[in-house]
Design a protein around this motif. Structure first.
Motif, mmCIF file in Angstrom:
data_model
loop_
_atom_site.group_PDB
_atom_site.id
_atom_site.type_symbol
_atom_site.label_atom_id
_atom_site.label_comp_id
_atom_site.label_asym_id
_atom_site.label_seq_id
_atom_site.Cartn_x
_atom_site.Cartn_y
_atom_site.Cartn_z
ATOM 1 N N TYR A 27 0.428 -1.327 0.205
ATOM 2 C CA TYR A 27 0.281 -0.091 0.323
ATOM 3 C C TYR A 27 0.730 1.074 0.101
ATOM 4 N N ALA A 28 2.090 1.679 0.545
ATOM 5 C CA ALA A 28 3.160 2.337 0.829
ATOM 6 C C ALA A 28 3.793 2.510 -0.727
ATOM 7 N N ALA A 29 4.073 1.145 -1.180
ATOM 8 C CA ALA A 29 4.661 1.584 -2.353
ATOM 9 C C ALA A 29 3.911 1.685 -3.338
ATOM 10 N N PHE A 30 2.690 1.704 -3.510
ATOM 11 C CA PHE A 30 1.447 2.220 -4.695
ATOM 12 C C PHE A 30 1.390 3.643 -4.252
ATOM 13 N N TYR A 165 -17.731 -5.992 -9.461
ATOM 14 C CA TYR A 165 -15.683 -6.285 -9.372
ATOM 15 C C TYR A 165 -15.943 -7.538 -8.461
ATOM 16 N N ARG A 166 -14.288 -8.686 -8.105
ATOM 17 C CA ARG A 166 -13.530 -8.474 -7.718
ATOM 18 C C ARG A 166 -12.918 -8.512 -6.565
ATOM 19 N N PRO A 167 -12.974 -8.473 -5.267
ATOM 20 C CA PRO A 167 -12.721 -7.665 -4.018
ATOM 21 C C PRO A 167 -10.717 -7.673 -5.145
ATOM 22 N N LEU A 168 -9.788 -7.090 -4.229
ATOM 23 C CA LEU A 168 -8.432 -6.668 -4.400
ATOM 24 C C LEU A 168 -8.278 -7.925 -2.965
ATOM 25 N N GLY A 169 -6.725 -8.615 -3.848
ATOM 26 C CA GLY A 169 -6.815 -9.373 -2.649
ATOM 27 C C GLY A 169 -5.767 -7.937 -1.419
ATOM 28 N N GLN A 175 -9.639 -1.435 0.240
ATOM 29 C CA GLN A 175 -10.807 -0.165 0.698
ATOM 30 C C GLN A 175 -11.040 1.433 0.470
ATOM 31 N N LEU A 176 -9.407 1.927 -0.229
ATOM 32 C CA LEU A 176 -8.839 3.242 -0.551
ATOM 33 C C LEU A 176 -10.036 2.676 -2.521
ATOM 34 N N THR A 177 -10.017 1.295 -2.985
ATOM 35 C CA THR A 177 -10.795 1.966 -4.660
ATOM 36 C C THR A 177 -12.326 1.906 -4.189
ATOM 37 N N ASN A 178 -12.441 1.562 -3.059
ATOM 38 C CA ASN A 178 -14.134 1.320 -2.675
ATOM 39 C C ASN A 178 -14.511 3.268 -2.132
ATOM 40 N N GLU A 179 -13.912 3.859 -1.463
ATOM 41 C CA GLU A 179 -14.265 4.971 -1.110
ATOM 42 C C GLU A 179 -14.189 5.947 -2.201
ATOM 43 N N LEU A 188 -19.815 -0.026 -5.989
ATOM 44 C CA LEU A 188 -19.016 -1.056 -5.953
ATOM 45 C C LEU A 188 -19.470 -2.403 -5.979
ATOM 46 N N PHE A 189 -20.064 -3.314 -6.280
ATOM 47 C CA PHE A 189 -20.938 -4.709 -6.666
ATOM 48 C C PHE A 189 -19.597 -6.069 -6.516
#
Length: 461
Positions: A27-30, A165-169, A175-179, A188-189
């Motif tokens: 997450y930090a790298a991203f 969508y398929r939830p990320l691992g 959570q960031l994507t959903n927000e 997102l479903f």
């Protein structure tokens, strides 16, 4: 009563594992990369991404092979010259890099800022008030995919836009994507939570995006895609029929550095799974270089190369215009064994093309069987060249090797050629992926053919 309701709500919520140290580092790298990209102009992101894509191509033989295989299949009905295919592969890597970094940049932009980089055609279809029914938007992993999530903000009258969508691992990334999607008006479903909520949005009425280009495996419907048989998702058709919604396709293609064209094409009421798959293919052909070909769409199973892990009507296979290709050898080139085995293989998969290494003279009466001369006494280093020549003899690539009379030399060559399934008789260890006893009667060949196409029983929970 209130306590009971709250308890049930907690039980209904999907369980998420707490983030690990690796998740936090990812997450930090991203976020670091995203922050750097966010400071660049969009065209600079595209240029930098193209260089990154080129570098990734240079260091990743696995994906070089996969992209080449996928694009050979996608263009097999209208084959490209070797030079044109190489250029398409090169451009695909560059576009993937450009689209990836541009998507990171787009995620930090408002819909109004992103609108300056997008041209749209027919995207007013997203407004469903006048239509009076929902809209299932059929999409592929194509172009700057962040545009999909921001489409609702790009057009007046579109209050919301949902996607399955398929939830990320990584739970932090998820959570960031959903927000962010919620802030852009996109709901997102998760595929894991059923389809009652997506159907409700369609009936509201509203638009719902569904990525339909990936292989769903045993949950899919077997049919040709780009001419080659594979498993395709029935989800868009099921959702459209249940919600009585219209269906359209969405194409996102690059028109310049940092600029894209988003176009929708209305199909009306669902034309069925076959019609949707055909329309999706048409949308993807608009710009093959923009498609994310890093998914092994036509993957061959290692031990059951003729199987899709779900039942299908062999008559469907006759509709395929791009064959599944298998390399075949038989011990002592027995004509009787060959007749029984080849007939049994075609019973299971009429879409086969069999490249038979044999010393038997003459052409085979079935045009789907192509004979190739093979000198068993040839030096080992000749095996790679022989397989390359056979592979290049048809626009579509080889899929599997049935070396029932082959040597380990051929098996190793097949492994170096990246064939996932290498089957033999009375063999063991690498590079073989499965071994059978050599049949002593004709029915044994029929049993082998049936086993290669068998649908395994589902595992008990």
């Amino acid at each position: 009563m209130d306590a009971t309701v709250k308890h049930r709500e907690r039980m209904a919520e999907p369980k998420t594992e707490p983030p690990t140290l690796l998740h936090r580092l990812e997450y930090a790298a991203f976020r670091s990369i995203e922050a750097i990209v966010g400071m660049l102009p969009m065209d600079s992101c595209a240029v930098l991404g193209r260089h990154a894509g080129r570098a990734f191509q240079a260091v990743s033989p696995r994906y070089r092979h996969l992209i080449r295989r996928n694009l050979r299949i996608a263009t097999a009905e209208n084959p490209l010259s070797p030079q044109a295919l190489d250029r398409l592969i090169d451009e695909t890597f560059r576009r993937v890099g450009a689209n990836f970094l541009s998507s990171l940049k787009s995620a930090t932009m408002t819909s109004e800022q992103l609108a300056e980089h997008i041209e749209t055609t027919n995207c007013d279809l997203l407004s469903r008030e006048e239509a009076g029914n929902g809209l299932v938007v059929i999409m592929s992993h194509m172009g700057n995919w962040e545009i999909m999530a921001k489409l609702s903000g790009l057009h007046a009258g579109v209050s919301r836009f949902g996607t399955v969508y398929r939830p990320l691992g990584n739970p932090l990334m998820n959570q960031l994507t959903n927000e962010r999607r919620a802030a852009d008006g996109c709901q997102l479903f998760s595929r894991h939570e059923g389809f009652h909520a997506p159907i409700a949005l369609l009936r509201s009425p509203g638009p719902m995006g569904v990525l339909a280009d990936q292989r769903p495996g045993a949950q899919g419907v077997v049919m040709p895609f780009f001419g080659k048989l594979t498993s395709c998702t029935p989800l868009p058709d099921l959702m459209a029929r249940r919600a009585k919604a219209d269906v359209c396709t969405l194409t996102i293609s690059t028109i310049d550095l940092g600029r894209w064209h988003a176009e929708m094409h209305l199909l009306g009421r669902s034309p069925g799974v076959t019609g949707i798959v055909t329309a999706l293919e048409t949308a993807m052909r608009v710009s093959l270089a923009d498609v994310f070909w890093f998914h092994d769409r036509w993957r061959t199973d290692r031990t059951r190369p003729l199987s899709f892990y779900t039942k299908f009507d062999p008559e469907i296979a006759k509709q395929a215009t791009v064959p599944m290709r298998v390399l075949l050898t038989l011990h002592d080139d027995s004509q009787e064994d060959a007749d029984v085995l080849i007939s049994a293989l075609f019973d299971e998969r009429p879409d086969l093309r069999i490249d038979w290494l044999t010393s038997l003279p003459g052409d085979h009466p079935d045009s789907r069987v192509v004979k190739h001369e093979w000198d068993h006494s040839a030096p080992e280093e000749h095996a790679d060249g022989a397989l390359d020549r056979i592979d290049a003899s048809h626009p579509a690539p080889l899929d599997a090797a049935l070396l029932f009379g082959g040597t380990e030399v051929l098996a190793k060559a097949a492994k170096r050629a990246n064939l996932r399934s290498i089957i033999g008789c009375k063999v063991h260890g690498r590079p073989w992926t499965r071994s059978f006893d050599y049949p002593t009667h004709p029915d044994g060949w029929k049993e082998i053919a049936a086993e290669l196409a068998a649908v395994p029983k589902p595992k008990k929970a």
